[in-house]
Structures are given as C-alpha cells and as structure tokens.
Design a protein around this motif. Structure first.
Motif, mmCIF file in Angstrom:
data_model
loop_
_atom_site.group_PDB
_atom_site.id
_atom_site.type_symbol
_atom_site.label_atom_id
_atom_site.label_comp_id
_atom_site.label_asym_id
_atom_site.label_seq_id
_atom_site.Cartn_x
_atom_site.Cartn_y
_atom_site.Cartn_z
ATOM 1 N N LEU A 1 0.747 -1.287 0.054
ATOM 2 C CA LEU A 1 -0.023 0.155 -0.097
ATOM 3 C C LEU A 1 0.897 1.373 -0.148
ATOM 4 O O LEU A 1 1.930 1.350 0.651
ATOM 5 C CB LEU A 1 -0.845 -0.056 1.276
ATOM 6 C CG LEU A 1 -1.799 -1.140 1.436
ATOM 7 C CD1 LEU A 1 -2.468 -1.124 2.836
ATOM 8 C CD2 LEU A 1 -2.623 -1.532 0.294
ATOM 9 N N GLN B 1 -3.269 4.890 0.630
ATOM 10 C CA GLN B 1 -3.992 3.672 0.823
ATOM 11 C C GLN B 1 -3.866 3.132 2.463
ATOM 12 O O GLN B 1 -4.831 2.703 2.872
ATOM 13 C CB GLN B 1 -3.525 2.584 -0.010
ATOM 14 C CG GLN B 1 -3.884 2.695 -1.558
ATOM 15 C CD GLN B 1 -3.390 1.937 -2.290
ATOM 16 O OE1 GLN B 1 -2.086 1.335 -1.985
ATOM 17 N NE2 GLN B 1 -3.718 1.367 -3.315
ATOM 18 N N THR B 2 -2.714 3.148 2.805
ATOM 19 C CA THR B 2 -2.158 3.004 4.286
ATOM 20 C C THR B 2 -3.128 3.771 5.361
ATOM 21 O O THR B 2 -3.728 3.114 6.213
ATOM 22 C CB THR B 2 -0.594 3.164 4.629
ATOM 23 O OG1 THR B 2 -0.152 2.288 3.882
ATOM 24 C CG2 THR B 2 -0.634 2.840 6.056
ATOM 25 N N VAL C 1 -6.781 2.176 5.137
ATOM 26 C CA VAL C 1 -6.873 0.853 5.831
ATOM 27 C C VAL C 1 -6.653 0.978 7.282
ATOM 28 O O VAL C 1 -7.201 0.293 7.799
ATOM 29 C CB VAL C 1 -6.129 0.086 4.983
ATOM 30 C CG1 VAL C 1 -6.006 -1.363 5.787
ATOM 31 C CG2 VAL C 1 -6.414 -0.279 3.516
ATOM 32 N N ASP D 1 -11.423 2.911 6.899
ATOM 33 C CA ASP D 1 -11.795 1.471 6.286
ATOM 34 C C ASP D 1 -11.068 0.403 6.969
ATOM 35 O O ASP D 1 -11.434 -0.773 6.678
ATOM 36 C CB ASP D 1 -11.232 1.359 4.721
ATOM 37 C CG ASP D 1 -11.819 2.299 4.159
ATOM 38 O OD1 ASP D 1 -12.854 2.904 4.198
ATOM 39 O OD2 ASP D 1 -11.055 2.493 2.817
ATOM 40 N N ALA D 2 -10.639 0.602 8.393
ATOM 41 C CA ALA D 2 -10.242 -0.317 9.111
ATOM 42 C C ALA D 2 -11.220 -1.357 9.714
ATOM 43 O O ALA D 2 -12.408 -1.096 9.992
ATOM 44 C CB ALA D 2 -9.619 0.485 10.539
ATOM 45 N N ASP D 3 -10.775 -2.583 9.957
ATOM 46 C CA ASP D 3 -11.559 -3.383 10.774
ATOM 47 C C ASP D 3 -11.036 -3.704 11.917
ATOM 48 O O ASP D 3 -9.616 -3.933 12.231
ATOM 49 C CB ASP D 3 -11.251 -5.003 9.788
ATOM 50 C CG ASP D 3 -12.359 -5.763 10.514
ATOM 51 O OD1 ASP D 3 -12.444 -6.130 11.838
ATOM 52 O OD2 ASP D 3 -12.864 -6.721 9.611
ATOM 53 N N ALA E 1 -8.466 -6.324 12.838
ATOM 54 C CA ALA E 1 -7.039 -6.563 12.085
ATOM 55 C C ALA E 1 -5.992 -6.563 13.250
ATOM 56 O O ALA E 1 -6.090 -5.831 14.341
ATOM 57 C CB ALA E 1 -7.189 -5.599 11.215
ATOM 58 N N LYS F 1 -0.695 -5.103 3.548
ATOM 59 C CA LYS F 1 -1.993 -5.632 3.893
ATOM 60 C C LYS F 1 -1.948 -7.012 3.647
ATOM 61 O O LYS F 1 -1.723 -7.347 2.417
ATOM 62 C CB LYS F 1 -3.419 -4.870 3.238
ATOM 63 C CG LYS F 1 -4.526 -5.345 3.824
ATOM 64 C CD LYS F 1 -5.618 -4.715 3.301
ATOM 65 C CE LYS F 1 -7.116 -5.193 3.853
ATOM 66 N NZ LYS F 1 -7.930 -4.562 3.325
ATOM 67 N N GLU G 1 -3.773 -10.760 3.895
ATOM 68 C CA GLU G 1 -5.248 -11.539 4.381
ATOM 69 C C GLU G 1 -4.803 -12.608 4.973
ATOM 70 O O GLU G 1 -3.861 -13.293 4.794
ATOM 71 C CB GLU G 1 -5.893 -11.666 2.994
ATOM 72 C CG GLU G 1 -7.185 -12.588 3.252
ATOM 73 C CD GLU G 1 -8.005 -12.923 1.980
ATOM 74 O OE1 GLU G 1 -8.975 -13.166 2.033
ATOM 75 O OE2 GLU G 1 -6.980 -13.295 0.985
ATOM 76 N N TYR H 1 -7.228 -9.631 8.624
ATOM 77 C CA TYR H 1 -5.935 -9.311 7.805
ATOM 78 C C TYR H 1 -4.945 -8.529 8.883
ATOM 79 O O TYR H 1 -5.174 -8.109 9.821
ATOM 80 C CB TYR H 1 -5.917 -8.273 6.682
ATOM 81 C CG TYR H 1 -6.835 -6.990 6.963
ATOM 82 C CD1 TYR H 1 -5.732 -5.876 7.574
ATOM 83 C CD2 TYR H 1 -7.980 -6.865 7.027
ATOM 84 C CE1 TYR H 1 -6.666 -4.647 8.086
ATOM 85 C CE2 TYR H 1 -8.349 -5.580 7.612
ATOM 86 C CZ TYR H 1 -7.835 -4.604 7.929
ATOM 87 O OH TYR H 1 -8.278 -3.339 8.462
ATOM 88 N N LEU I 1 -2.101 -5.488 8.939
ATOM 89 C CA LEU I 1 -1.516 -4.347 8.400
ATOM 90 C C LEU I 1 -0.379 -3.955 8.903
ATOM 91 O O LEU I 1 -0.040 -3.692 10.131
ATOM 92 C CB LEU I 1 -2.470 -3.314 8.717
ATOM 93 C CG LEU I 1 -2.134 -1.866 7.841
ATOM 94 C CD1 LEU I 1 -2.009 -2.185 6.215
ATOM 95 C CD2 LEU I 1 -3.145 -0.548 8.200
#
Length: 153
Positions: free
Chosen positions: A89, A93-94, A97, A101-103, A106, A119, A121, A131, A133
């Motif tokens: 990324l 993008q980093t 994410v 857009d974070a989970d 993760a 990133k 998976e 995932y 990161l």
C-alpha cells in the motif's frame, strides 16, 4: 533481498526522533541544573537519557521477518499456508486502511514515521483476524517475499 533469502526489516525510529529526544533531555538538564545545582542534576539527566534511549530503542526494535515458511510481524507469527492475498500500500491507501476503512479485528503493526504498509489477508478459518496491516520502509519487497512463501495447502 532476493525472494529465496526471505525478508528481514527492523522498524527503527528515525534519527530525528533521537535528536529531538536528546534536545528534550538537554532542556530537562538546563531546568534541573538551575533548580538543583550539583551532581543531582547530572544524575537526573543521566536517568532521563537512559530512559529515553531504552524507550526509543524498544519502540524501534519491532521486526518484520519472512523466513522458513513463516511471517513474523512484531510478536505475532503466522504460517505461510494461512497467508492469503498480499498488497503493498502507498501512503494514502495505508491511511485509509488504518483509519476510515479499518476492521477492529485486524492485527496492526504500524509506526507513525513509516507511511507505507503491506496488507496481508489471513485465511485461517480458526483465526478471527481478517488481515494484518504492517508498516514497512520497503512494502513492495515485503509483498514479494510474502507472495514467494511456499504454501503447503
């Protein structure tokens, strides 16, 4: 590093952090030497300098390693067979994410002085982590090393 050799990176803090920390300790020394003249000021400053060095060294000691069928990021390790899609990324993008857009499930190994990441998976059905990161100075090389890991599935 070539793909056959794996990948090994230490996420060391930048030199400017060491310089700024040293200036902070120098300011502390100046403050203490005016208030408490004598060897006490030097002892306080020495302790502060030692704590600063320990803190910066330990924070920057996180390693990212791809070797012998394993991926290690900090204290976490995962076998190659559970590594799914890998993406290098860029800074934007980093940021997305790691933020919008974070989970929450993760695994993150991020450093504020490294703006790019990889990133990865996680395809282990028993692992709730979707995932990883992971910050890197060389995300493309890390992604290549992860892609080259031999899968046993």
């Amino acid at each position: 590093m070539s793909k056959s050799q794996g990948y090994d990176e230490r996420l060391a803090v930048p030199l400017r952090w060491w310089a700024q920390g040293t200036m902070l300790v120098a300011t502390l020394w100046l403050t203490v030497v005016v208030a408490v003249p004598g060897p006490t000021a030097w002892v306080v400053t020495g302790v502060a300098l030692a704590l600063l060095a320990l803190l910066l060294w330990s924070y920057g000691d996180a390693r990212v390693v791809v070797r012998d069928g394993w991926f290690q990021a900090g204290r976490a390790r995962i076998e190659a067979e559970y590594v799914g899609e890998v993406a290098a990324l860029d800074a934007e993008q980093t940021r997305l994410v790691a933020g919008r857009d974070a989970d929450a499930r993760a695994y993150l190994l991020l450093r504020p002085y490294l703006h790019r990441a990889v990133k990865v998976e996680v395809v282990d059905p028993a692992d709730p982590t979707p995932y990883w990161l992971v910050s890197s100075r060389h995300p493309e090389a890390l992604a290549d090393a992860l892609t080259a890991l031999p899968k046993t599935r």
